[in-house]
Design a protein around this motif. Structure first.
Motif, PDB file in Angstrom:
ATOM      1  N   GLN B   6     -26.355  -4.514  19.958  1.00  0.00           N
ATOM      2  CA  GLN B   6     -27.660  -4.779  19.328  1.00  0.00           C
ATOM      3  C   GLN B   6     -28.430  -3.462  19.222  1.00  0.00           C
ATOM      4  OE1 GLN B   6     -28.573  -8.043  22.310  1.00  0.00           O
ATOM      5  NE2 GLN B   6     -29.874  -8.697  20.587  1.00  0.00           N
ATOM      6  N   ALA B  52     -28.086  -1.026  28.494  1.00  0.00           N
ATOM      7  CA  ALA B  52     -28.046  -2.383  29.050  1.00  0.00           C
ATOM      8  C   ALA B  52     -26.732  -3.037  28.653  1.00  0.00           C
ATOM      9  CB  ALA B  52     -29.216  -3.209  28.534  1.00  0.00           C
ATOM     10  N   VAL B  71     -26.578  -2.658  24.636  1.00  0.00           N
ATOM     11  CA  VAL B  71     -27.784  -2.154  23.959  1.00  0.00           C
ATOM     12  C   VAL B  71     -28.089  -0.750  24.465  1.00  0.00           C
ATOM     13  CG1 VAL B  71     -30.267  -2.472  23.571  1.00  0.00           C
ATOM     14  CG2 VAL B  71     -28.768  -4.470  23.736  1.00  0.00           C
ATOM     15  N   ILE B  73     -31.048   1.878  24.746  1.00  0.00           N
ATOM     16  CA  ILE B  73     -32.498   1.673  24.777  1.00  0.00           C
ATOM     17  C   ILE B  73     -33.239   2.989  24.565  1.00  0.00           C
ATOM     18  CG2 ILE B  73     -34.412   0.924  26.257  1.00  0.00           C
ATOM     19  CD1 ILE B  73     -32.400  -1.034  27.572  1.00  0.00           C
TER      20      ILE B  73
END
Lengths: 152, 79, 152, 79
Positions: B6, B52, B71, B73
């Motif tokens: 993502q 993550a 993910v 970040i």
């Protein structure tokens, strides 16, 4: 009782405050982050908040729970907006109710500091001049608005 | 190995997508990010990012498993 | 803009907060004192606040003005109830808007501490048991720290 | 000399009134309080009280003038 959550709608301070009402608490401290019309010398028209909500809610809850335990306060809550916000709108709300005011202030300050520092939320500023940039990302603002990606 | 990746904020804009399925031999997030940098104009360095896996913060050297959701970040700016 | 005032009516947090709205301010800290159902081991039914209003308003304004100057915040306000208050009611409200949150918290804390310490307001507790008592009168020695008298 | 004396909180209850006109020879608030203690069951000591003259904090030794408005301030408890 909710400890941390996101909302796409306007935050109603009176409503969230009511969630912390407690006849045994004599003090209530709160903090609100408002969208201001300038930042680092640029005039700001609006903000856009985006979050990795699945992790952010867990991390936010950990922060609020830690504040309650560490400062011994009765209740605490943080509500954060996501989406597009105009100047003057409420972006984040933190409230703490407690028997004593010292702990309420400390817990409130701890929560907003940690939320800003640790929770995966991003803020894009849209400037009056027409451009935009991601906040806290030194090389992000320029890159975000570059028509051509800079070679790696 | 199949992963779900993502993208948020600047990385979302630079990848031109919010998420995707990635088939890869990358064993760690570090290797995965290096691979993704060849595909997208990511400029953020590993020092600027956190990782993550399955919605928990993890190290860059955590072994990836099939089906993991990853993910990267960018620097956060809540509040 | 009002800095300090008394009211006999319920304090509406949303209304007083709106007085401090400022598109240039990104942070807003507030404190509320709530009537709690106990104090020093006694169950409290209601409170009665009384003030020497003529002096209290002057002293309260001095405190709020000092906070604005000392911490460099944009706006600050303190509103205090007088009269009979039931458990859970809002007795005092302090709000501070500022460019930065650190100063907003400090100014808010300063104001409520000074108001409690220096402003001539008295609180009588009515206990569930039926008796009543003026607060701080059993601890007068500790509470009687004098502020500097104003030069004649 | 004529003074106006206002009473608040515990002193108001012990004096049984909120204010009164007092004709006195007291030259200072200290002397005035000593005089009033002979009239009312005031138990608070000078160390526990503050003094206001014409709605400003003043010393116990400030000279009183005809027409002054005097308040003895018990320990406060705002907030």
């Amino acid at each position: 009782m909710s400890l941390f959550r996101f909302t796409r709608a306007t935050i109603d301070g009176a409503l969230v405050r009511a969630e912390l009402a407690d006849p045994a608490s004599g003090g209530f401290a709160s903090f609100e982050g408002w969208v201001r019309n300038h930042n680092e010398g640029r005039e700001v028209r609006r903000l856009e908040y985006e979050a990795f909500e699945e992790l952010a809610v867990k991390e936010g809850e950990r922060i609020v729970r830690a504040a309650i335990e560490r400062f011994g306060v009765a209740h605490a809550l943080c509500v954060h907006r996501v989406g597009v916000l105009e100047v003057g709108e409420l972006a984040v709300w933190v409230g703490v109710s407690s028997g004593h005011r010292g702990e309420a202030f400390q817990a409130c300050r701890f929560i907003i500091d940690e939320v800003k520092h640790r929770v995966p939320i991003w803020k894009k500023e849209h400037y009056v001049a027409g451009d935009s940039g991601w906040v806290n990302c030194e090389h992000c603002a320029a890159a975000a608005t570059s028509p051509e990606p800079v070679p790696v | 190995m199949n992963l779900r990746v993502q993208y948020f904020a600047l990385l979302r804009e630079q990848a031109g997508r919010s998420e995707e399925r990635v088939t890869t031999n990358a064993a760690t997030p570090a290797e995965l990010y290096t691979e993704l940098k060849t595909r997208y104009p990511f400029q953020l360095t590993r020092e600027q990012l956190k990782v993550a896996i399955n919605a928990e913060f993890r190290d860059w050297t955590t072994p990836l498993a099939d089906g993991d959701s990853v993910v990267f970040i960018p620097p956060v700016a809540g509040g």
